[in-house]
Design an enzyme around this catalytic site. Structure first.
Site, PDB file in Angstrom:
ATOM      1  N   ARG A  72       0.846  -1.270  -0.178  1.00 55.11           N
ATOM      2  CA  ARG A  72       0.134  -0.067  -0.038  1.00 55.11           C
ATOM      3  C   ARG A  72       1.050   1.197   0.032  1.00 55.11           C
ATOM      4  O   ARG A  72       2.064   1.079  -0.039  1.00 55.11           O
ATOM      5  CB  ARG A  72      -0.844  -0.075   1.154  1.00 55.11           C
ATOM      6  CG  ARG A  72      -0.031   0.045   2.574  1.00 55.11           C
ATOM      7  CD  ARG A  72      -1.401   0.164   3.736  1.00 55.11           C
ATOM      8  NE  ARG A  72      -0.594  -0.171   4.924  1.00 55.11           N
ATOM      9  CZ  ARG A  72      -1.069  -0.028   6.183  1.00 55.11           C
ATOM     10  NH1 ARG A  72      -2.433  -0.031   6.402  1.00 55.11           N
ATOM     11  NH2 ARG A  72      -0.394  -0.304   7.074  1.00 55.11           N
ATOM     12  N   ASN A 113      -4.868   7.251   4.629  1.00 51.29           N
ATOM     13  CA  ASN A 113      -4.603   6.404   5.861  1.00 51.29           C
ATOM     14  C   ASN A 113      -3.016   6.679   5.921  1.00 51.29           C
ATOM     15  O   ASN A 113      -2.214   6.388   5.343  1.00 51.29           O
ATOM     16  CB  ASN A 113      -4.839   5.120   5.584  1.00 51.29           C
ATOM     17  CG  ASN A 113      -4.187   4.338   6.990  1.00 51.29           C
ATOM     18  OD1 ASN A 113      -4.794   4.290   7.951  1.00 51.29           O
ATOM     19  ND2 ASN A 113      -3.055   3.544   6.757  1.00 51.29           N
ATOM     20  N   GLU A 114      -2.752   7.264   7.202  1.00 48.87           N
ATOM     21  CA  GLU A 114      -1.324   7.487   7.737  1.00 48.87           C
ATOM     22  C   GLU A 114      -0.512   8.075   6.487  1.00 48.87           C
ATOM     23  O   GLU A 114       0.447   7.180   6.015  1.00 48.87           O
ATOM     24  CB  GLU A 114      -0.810   6.146   8.231  1.00 48.87           C
ATOM     25  CG  GLU A 114      -1.483   5.811   9.445  1.00 48.87           C
ATOM     26  CD  GLU A 114      -0.886   4.722  10.329  1.00 48.87           C
ATOM     27  OE1 GLU A 114      -0.036   3.704   9.730  1.00 48.87           O
ATOM     28  OE2 GLU A 114      -0.994   4.425  11.571  1.00 48.87           O
ATOM     29  N   CYS A 169      10.999  10.463  -7.267  1.00 47.23           N
ATOM     30  CA  CYS A 169      10.757  10.369  -8.960  1.00 47.23           C
ATOM     31  C   CYS A 169      10.901  11.654  -9.551  1.00 47.23           C
ATOM     32  O   CYS A 169      11.279  12.900  -9.118  1.00 47.23           O
ATOM     33  CB  CYS A 169       9.413   9.893  -9.160  1.00 47.23           C
ATOM     34  SG  CYS A 169       8.141  11.018  -8.987  1.00 47.23           S
ATOM     35  N   CYS A 205       8.432  14.489  -9.023  1.00 45.89           N
ATOM     36  CA  CYS A 205       8.736  15.079  -7.613  1.00 45.89           C
ATOM     37  C   CYS A 205      10.014  16.310  -7.795  1.00 45.89           C
ATOM     38  O   CYS A 205      10.059  17.179  -7.124  1.00 45.89           O
ATOM     39  CB  CYS A 205       9.193  14.280  -6.545  1.00 45.89           C
ATOM     40  SG  CYS A 205       7.634  13.472  -5.820  1.00 45.89           S
ATOM     41  N   GLU A 235      -7.096   4.458  15.647  1.00 38.38           N
ATOM     42  CA  GLU A 235      -6.514   3.150  15.683  1.00 38.38           C
ATOM     43  C   GLU A 235      -5.921   2.800  16.972  1.00 38.38           C
ATOM     44  O   GLU A 235      -4.784   3.371  17.472  1.00 38.38           O
ATOM     45  CB  GLU A 235      -5.656   2.877  14.645  1.00 38.38           C
ATOM     46  CG  GLU A 235      -6.224   2.806  13.250  1.00 38.38           C
ATOM     47  CD  GLU A 235      -5.112   2.440  12.174  1.00 38.38           C
ATOM     48  OE1 GLU A 235      -4.222   1.887  12.338  1.00 38.38           O
ATOM     49  OE2 GLU A 235      -5.564   2.828  10.779  1.00 38.38           O
ATOM     50  N   TRP A 239       3.753  -7.757  11.780  1.00 40.26           N
ATOM     51  CA  TRP A 239       3.592  -8.409  10.080  1.00 40.26           C
ATOM     52  C   TRP A 239       4.268  -9.598  10.172  1.00 40.26           C
ATOM     53  O   TRP A 239       3.510 -10.599   9.640  1.00 40.26           O
ATOM     54  CB  TRP A 239       3.861  -7.265   9.198  1.00 40.26           C
ATOM     55  CG  TRP A 239       3.045  -6.129   9.078  1.00 40.26           C
ATOM     56  CD1 TRP A 239       1.857  -5.878   9.621  1.00 40.26           C
ATOM     57  CD2 TRP A 239       3.171  -5.174   7.968  1.00 40.26           C
ATOM     58  NE1 TRP A 239       1.262  -4.793   9.026  1.00 40.26           N
ATOM     59  CE2 TRP A 239       2.046  -4.241   8.168  1.00 40.26           C
ATOM     60  CE3 TRP A 239       4.088  -4.758   7.043  1.00 40.26           C
ATOM     61  CZ2 TRP A 239       1.938  -3.127   7.349  1.00 40.26           C
ATOM     62  CZ3 TRP A 239       3.932  -3.662   6.261  1.00 40.26           C
ATOM     63  CH2 TRP A 239       2.996  -2.900   6.492  1.00 40.26           C
ATOM     64  N   GLU A 284      -1.986  -8.736   7.164  1.00 41.41           N
ATOM     65  CA  GLU A 284      -2.085  -8.417   8.333  1.00 41.41           C
ATOM     66  C   GLU A 284      -2.900  -9.434   9.281  1.00 41.41           C
ATOM     67  O   GLU A 284      -3.726  -9.092  10.166  1.00 41.41           O
ATOM     68  CB  GLU A 284      -2.862  -6.929   8.796  1.00 41.41           C
ATOM     69  CG  GLU A 284      -1.787  -5.785   8.214  1.00 41.41           C
ATOM     70  CD  GLU A 284      -2.141  -4.364   8.603  1.00 41.41           C
ATOM     71  OE1 GLU A 284      -3.567  -4.383   8.738  1.00 41.41           O
ATOM     72  OE2 GLU A 284      -1.570  -3.554   8.568  1.00 41.41           O
ATOM     73  N   GLN A 285      -2.775 -10.826   9.033  1.00 39.41           N
ATOM     74  CA  GLN A 285      -3.190 -11.787   9.541  1.00 39.41           C
ATOM     75  C   GLN A 285      -2.677 -11.911  11.353  1.00 39.41           C
ATOM     76  O   GLN A 285      -3.402 -12.594  12.021  1.00 39.41           O
ATOM     77  CB  GLN A 285      -2.880 -13.241   9.059  1.00 39.41           C
ATOM     78  CG  GLN A 285      -3.547 -13.366   7.545  1.00 39.41           C
ATOM     79  CD  GLN A 285      -2.987 -14.602   6.773  1.00 39.41           C
ATOM     80  OE1 GLN A 285      -1.958 -14.668   6.851  1.00 39.41           O
ATOM     81  NE2 GLN A 285      -3.853 -15.063   6.097  1.00 39.41           N
TER      82      GLN A 285
HETATM   83  C1  GLA Z   1      -1.494   1.235  10.755  1.00 35.46           C
HETATM   84  C2  GLA Z   1      -2.486   1.351   9.541  1.00 35.46           C
HETATM   85  C3  GLA Z   1      -3.432   0.237   9.589  1.00 35.46           C
HETATM   86  C4  GLA Z   1      -3.030  -0.905  10.003  1.00 35.46           C
HETATM   87  C5  GLA Z   1      -2.068  -0.798  11.308  1.00 35.46           C
HETATM   88  C6  GLA Z   1      -1.627  -2.305  11.506  1.00 35.46           C
HETATM   89  O1  GLA Z   1      -1.498   1.820  11.783  1.00 35.46           O
HETATM   90  O2  GLA Z   1      -3.124   2.606   9.725  1.00 35.46           O
HETATM   91  O3  GLA Z   1      -4.286   0.333   8.405  1.00 35.46           O
HETATM   92  O4  GLA Z   1      -2.106  -1.291   9.024  1.00 35.46           O
HETATM   93  O5  GLA Z   1      -1.080  -0.166  11.125  1.00 35.46           O
HETATM   94  O6  GLA Z   1      -0.601  -2.598  10.741  1.00 35.46           O
HETATM   95 ZN    ZN Z   2       7.212  11.312  -6.739  1.00 36.89          ZN
END
Ligand code: GLA
Ligand code: ZN
Length: 689
Positions: free
Chosen positions: A107, A145-146, A153, A156, A311, A319, A358-359
């Site tokens: 991701r 997300n985060e 590149c 950039c 979170e 992981w 993320e199992q």
């Molecule tokens: C981060 C992400 C989540 C998840 C957790 C656990 O904080 O925001 O999507 O991936 O870590 O890995």
């Molecule tokens: Zn770039």
């Protein structure tokens, strides 16, 4: 805090059969949760092919959650661009510092400046906003997300050139302020400016120089630019959401606490309505409470307002392998986040993933659907919070002291780390820990925050300085404040060049001294200091030592040994109604604790004597004072609450207090409340008609 803090969870309906959704929604409600965050990575389901949106499933999921009583937070899915988009536009993939492309299959595989990514993000966010922006079941949006990462590149690089041109207007200014005459780096065209050639992570080694070392001005500006690039990417989305959504729906982004060093979170926070953050305390291998406490205070400090934890660790995590919280620790850490200003604590995640990376990252419920100990713990936490909701409503953490958090200094030290003892994060953490160890409430804020209300302001690492900030700090002291500065303050200007001024630059008059010499040793090598007069100040300075020549400052402590034996180690300078304290080396735990005993005690702040591993967090409630005591150790601990602390008789709402003595179970907590003493009438009251 608006009312009692709410609990919630992250849920991924797209990862579970539709028949399960209603049961999950009901089980969440029975667990005491009332907020559910969804859709943050679901781009491939929301837009299976370019421009063809499928929102029916999301609408159904929202409906099921709302029917079970949940507020829905919708995530925009841009952290996970789908395969079809990458196939069409492989240029979206970001390039790491070492030149490798970060490929599809994980991701965050996008460059925030890439036009194709920006266009695709705008399209999906607009469609989501148009569909759900007036939907009463949706209360907020989480963007991406985060956010994080620095892309190297060519897009950039070109964007960096435009960014530099906007900042400096002329190349000759850039050449000047970066000092490119050094090593023949003068530029005759913007296009010649490289991206700083650094390893992705600092190479190990005590002095951090076993790697490429770009021009410090270039290095600092590239970090600013990378931070701005991510904020611009966020702004692209906030703009669309503000155009399409009811302002009732609040816009947030999940940040990563104090430890994350890549984005100027002060600048980011200005673009969103609420600051959220992700709290994984057991990632900290030292298992200390200081990390998540500092994170909570730093996140609250961004807007000086309540935050959401989007979170919160729910169980074992990792992981590749995983680390497990002890029984009771989920409760403890959730409470800790609340005590530092969270009005929502949303667990990651409802149910452990059956598939994907993320199992091992455990949710409240096991992957096979089993409800167990973690679920019971959350359920009990919900009951406990409800029981003290009246006291928590309207409460806010008490900020006795401000600690300054400055991204320019932080970025500049990343570019050119010197002695590891002077590391930015370590410095802030050490001063923060010493203050909190005395039971003081700390606001971690930007140097541009209003400071006048604080008795004490601590700047553990204000490495970068300019005249105007120096003036602000001087005014603060003149107005009666106590400013504490640490070594290597104000040795760089905003362009990461060394000012032609006595050190600490622009602050030498305020500190009443000049730094005339310094020595750098191994980071752990310490020398003892000895308190002057009362001898109260004791401990060691380590790694870095400065020799100062006082003009008007006096010594609070002198070096008892080492290269500068007999010269001032800690000084104080009276200016106006206040004082500037300067510490000439990196203080160890004992030195800093003694220093703050002296400084905070002298300033009349209430201090607590806390056993090791016990944290105290004081909150001002609407009509009462609150004190939370956390035992982060695995043994029973006892805290003596002096009757002078607080304004009346402490009464335990959780745990017990008797005769001023609080006994805390291993990993347990106490929640104490005392009536607030009537405020003394204003001296003006009598003269008013
Ligand atoms: C981060 C992400 C989540 C998840 C957790 C656990 O904080 O925001 O999507 O991936 O870590 O890995
Ligand atoms: Zn770039």
């Amino acid at each position: 805090m608006i009312g009692a803090p709410r609990l919630g969870c992250a849920y991924y309906p797209e990862q579970w059969p539709r028949e399960r959704w209603a049961l999950d929604a009901q089980l969440m409600a029975e667990t005491g949760l009332s907020v559910v965050r969804i859709a943050e990575f679901a781009w491939s389901r929301l837009e299976p092919s370019e421009g063809a949106f499928d929102f029916a499933w999301l609408d159904e999921a929202i409906g099921i959650l709302a029917a079970a009583g949940h507020d829905v937070i919708l995530g925009t899915p841009t952290a996970a661009p789908p395969a079809w988009l990458i196939e069409q536009h492989p240029e979206i993939l970001p390039v790491r510092a070492d030149g490798r492309v970060h490929k599809f299959g994980h991701r965050r595989h996008y460059c925030p400046n890439e036009p194709a990514m920006r266009a695709a993000s705008e399209r999906i966010v607009r469609a989501l906003g148009q569909r759900f922006g007036r939907d009463e079941r949706v209360s907020a949006w989480q963007i991406d997300n985060e956010l994080g990462g620095r892309c190297y590149c060519e897009t950039c690089r070109a964007a960096f050139h435009s960014w530099l041109e906007r900042r400096y207007e002329s190349l000759s200014t850039l050449n000047d302020v970066w000092g490119t005459a050094f090593w023949s780096q003068e530029y005759t065209a913007w296009s010649q400016v490289p991206l700083p050639d650094v390893a992705a992570t600092p190479a190990p080694g005590p002095f951090g120089f076993s790697r490429n070392a770009p021009n410090p001005g270039l290095g600092l500006d590239f970090r600013r630019f990378s931070s701005d690039s991510l904020i611009e990417f966020l702004k692209l989305q906030t703009k669309v959401l503000r155009e399409t959504c009811d302002p009732r729906q609040r816009i947030t982004n999940n940040l990563m606490g104090f430890g994350f060093p890549e984005i100027d979170y002060h600048a980011l926070a200005e673009e969103i309505d609420v600051v959220s953050w992700d709290n994984y305390p057991v990632i900290d291998t030292t298992r200390q409470w200081v990390g998540p406490a500092l994170a909570g205070d730093a996140m609250r400090g961004l807007k000086q307002a309540p935050v959401w934890v989007l979170e919160q660790q729910a169980g074992p995590l990792g992981w590749e392998s995983f680390r497990s919280p002890h029984p009771g620790e989920n409760r403890l850490f959730a409470w800790q986040a609340i005590a530092h200003g969270a009005e929502l604590v949303s667990f990651f995640r409802w149910r452990t993933a059956r598939f994907g990376t993320e199992q091992h990252w455990h949710g409240i419920v096991d992957a096979n659907g089993r409800l167990g100990r973690r679920r019971d713990e959350v359920r009990a936490l919900a009951d406990e919070l409800a029981g003290v909701g009246d006291a928590l409503a309207g409460a806010h953490p008490r900020g006795d002291v401000a600690v300054l958090h400055d991204y320019d200094s932080r970025f500049a030290l990343q570019v050119q780390p010197t002695n590891p003892a002077l590391g930015y994060e370590a410095g802030v953490r050490a001063h923060y820990a010493a203050l909190r160890g005395l039971g003081l409430g700390v606001d971690v804020v930007s140097p541009r925050a209003p400071l006048a209300g604080y008795r004490i302001v601590v700047a553990p690492s204000l490495y970068v300085m300019d005249e105007s900030l120096a003036e602000t700090l001087t005014e603060y002291v003149q107005g009666g404040g106590i400013l504490v500065l640490a070594p290597r303050t104000a040795v760089k200007d905003r362009c990461n060049a060394i000012p032609e001024r006595p050190l600490p630059a622009w602050l030498d008059r305020l500190c009443g001294l000049e730094v005339v010499d310094y020595m750098s040793f191994g980071p752990e090598e310490g020398v003892a200091i000895r308190g002057e007069d009362d001898g109260l100040l004791a401990g060691n300075l380590h790694g870095w030592f400065e020799r100062v020549e006082p003009a008007t400052a006096t010594a609070l402590a002198v070096y008892a040994e080492g290269p500068f034996a007999g010269t001032p180690a800690v000084t104080v300078n009276e200016v106006g109604d206040g004082r500037a304290v300067y510490v000439t080396g990196v203080g160890d735990e004992s030195a800093l604790q003694h220093l703050y005993l002296l400084v905070a005690g002298g300033a009349g702040l209430e201090l607590l004597v806390l056993p090791h591993d016990v944290e105290a967090a004081a909150l001002a409630g609407k009509s009462s004072d609150l004190l939370l005591l956390f035992n982060h150790s695995d043994e029973e601990r006892t805290v003596d609450i002096d009757v002078d602390v607080g304004n009346g008789e402490w009464r335990a709402r959780i745990g017990s207090v008797s005769g001023g003595r609080v006994v805390l179970e291993p990993r347990g907590l106490a929640f104490l409340e005392a009536e607030r003493a009537p405020q003394p009438a204003s001296p003006l009251a009598d003269t008013l008609p």
